[in-house]
Design a protein around this motif. Structure first.
Motif, PDB file in Angstrom:
ATOM      1  N   ARG A 157     -28.971  17.855  23.177  1.00 47.13           N
ATOM      2  CA  ARG A 157     -28.421  19.107  22.643  1.00 47.13           C
ATOM      3  C   ARG A 157     -27.588  18.856  21.391  1.00 47.13           C
ATOM      4  NH1 ARG A 157     -29.523  23.990  21.409  1.00 47.13           N
ATOM      5  NH2 ARG A 157     -28.524  25.678  22.555  1.00 47.13           N
ATOM      6  N   ASN A 161     -30.089  21.799  17.512  1.00 42.33           N
ATOM      7  CA  ASN A 161     -29.555  23.155  17.635  1.00 42.33           C
ATOM      8  C   ASN A 161     -30.714  24.128  17.868  1.00 42.33           C
ATOM      9  OD1 ASN A 161     -30.775  23.598  15.121  1.00 42.33           O
ATOM     10  ND2 ASN A 161     -28.879  23.230  13.998  1.00 42.33           N
ATOM     11  N   ASN A 162     -30.416  25.394  18.052  1.00 44.21           N
ATOM     12  CA  ASN A 162     -31.458  26.377  18.356  1.00 44.21           C
ATOM     13  C   ASN A 162     -32.500  26.488  17.247  1.00 44.21           C
ATOM     14  OD1 ASN A 162     -30.147  26.865  20.722  1.00 44.21           O
ATOM     15  ND2 ASN A 162     -29.519  28.959  20.245  1.00 44.21           N
TER      16      ASN A 162
END
Length: 255
Positions: A157, A161-162
């Motif tokens: 994570r 990132n997204n």
């Protein structure tokens, strides 16, 4: 007995014909209008025939991962008919082997994330990696619990990132620069990379969390450049590496 054999042969011929027509449609990205019309007339009004069509689309994704976006375009064009004959659970079942395909089915709203939460694939670590943004939004308890118990996921994570995850999961393939060069069969770019970085011809490609192909995921060791080019059908690069002296493992015959 003879009649049964004839019927089986007829069914087999029909499947082969469907595969050939669908592959032409997918490879041309929906430009074979005559074949499309025939598919719509013969396969979209009967559940059994429709089921064979979905199985064939899944087989194309397995065999030619670079055609995934074309397959999704075709599925999108018949999404309303699919909804008439199949439940969301059945649709997920046909394509659950490829999480990038599942991601795209979500994008075209053929299934919902709530549908996925009720399926067995939801609890797999591969699914978690692919759908971290959605899990964080829709199932925060599961999201938090997984991170509290997984050092690997915490590191993952931190590095993804997204926006990064969104980009990588679209293709469902290894996102490294070397892998992309081989996937696009760009032999000049590969030659330049080998020369500049003094790479061994048997260099092994780094594994990716976003690789969705079953065969590549199950390999216990990294795959070499010539093996990857053979799998993807990157003929120009395969010939270059072979003629340059790259080691050709016997298992390539299985690809």
């Amino acid at each position: 007995m003879i009649k049964q054999k004839i019927e089986v042969n007829d069914e087999f011929d029909e499947i082969i014909e469907l595969q050939e027509k669908l592959f032409k449609i997918i490879e041309s990205n929906m430009k074979e209008e005559e074949d499309i019309d025939e598919i719509r007339q013969n396969y979209l009004t009967d559940r059994i025939y429709f089921s064979q069509l979905l199985k064939t689309l899944a087989a194309i994704i397995r065999a030619r991962p670079l055609l995934l976006s074309n397959v999704i375009d075709f599925i999108s064009s018949i999404s309303e008919q699919i909804k008439q004959f199949f439940t969301t659970s059945e649709i997920i079942f046909y394509f659950s082997f490829n999480l990038s395909a599942i991601y795209h089915l979500l994008s075209i709203q053929l299934i919902t994330f709530e549908d996925l939460m009720n399926e067995s694939i939801y609890r797999s670590i591969n699914f978690f990696v692919f759908f971290i943004p959605e899990i964080e939004t829709n199932d925060n308890f599961y999201y938090s619990n997984t991170f509290n118990n997984s050092y690997y996921m915490k590191i993952f994570r931190q590095n993804n990132n997204n926006e990064s995850i969104e980009k990588k999961r679209k293709s469902g393939m290894n996102e490294t620069r070397l892998a992309r060069i081989i996937a696009t069969d760009d032999v000049e770019a590969l030659q330049s990379m080998i020369s500049k970085e003094n790479m061994d011809l048997n260099y092994q490609i780094q594994k990716s969390d976003f690789e969705t192909n079953d065969f590549l995921k199950k390999l216990k060791t990294r795959i070499t450049m010539i093996e990857y080019s053979a799998f993807l059908g990157s003929v120009t690069i395969f010939k270059f590496l072979l003629l340059s002296g790259a080691y050709l493992h016997p298992f390539i015959a299985e690809l």
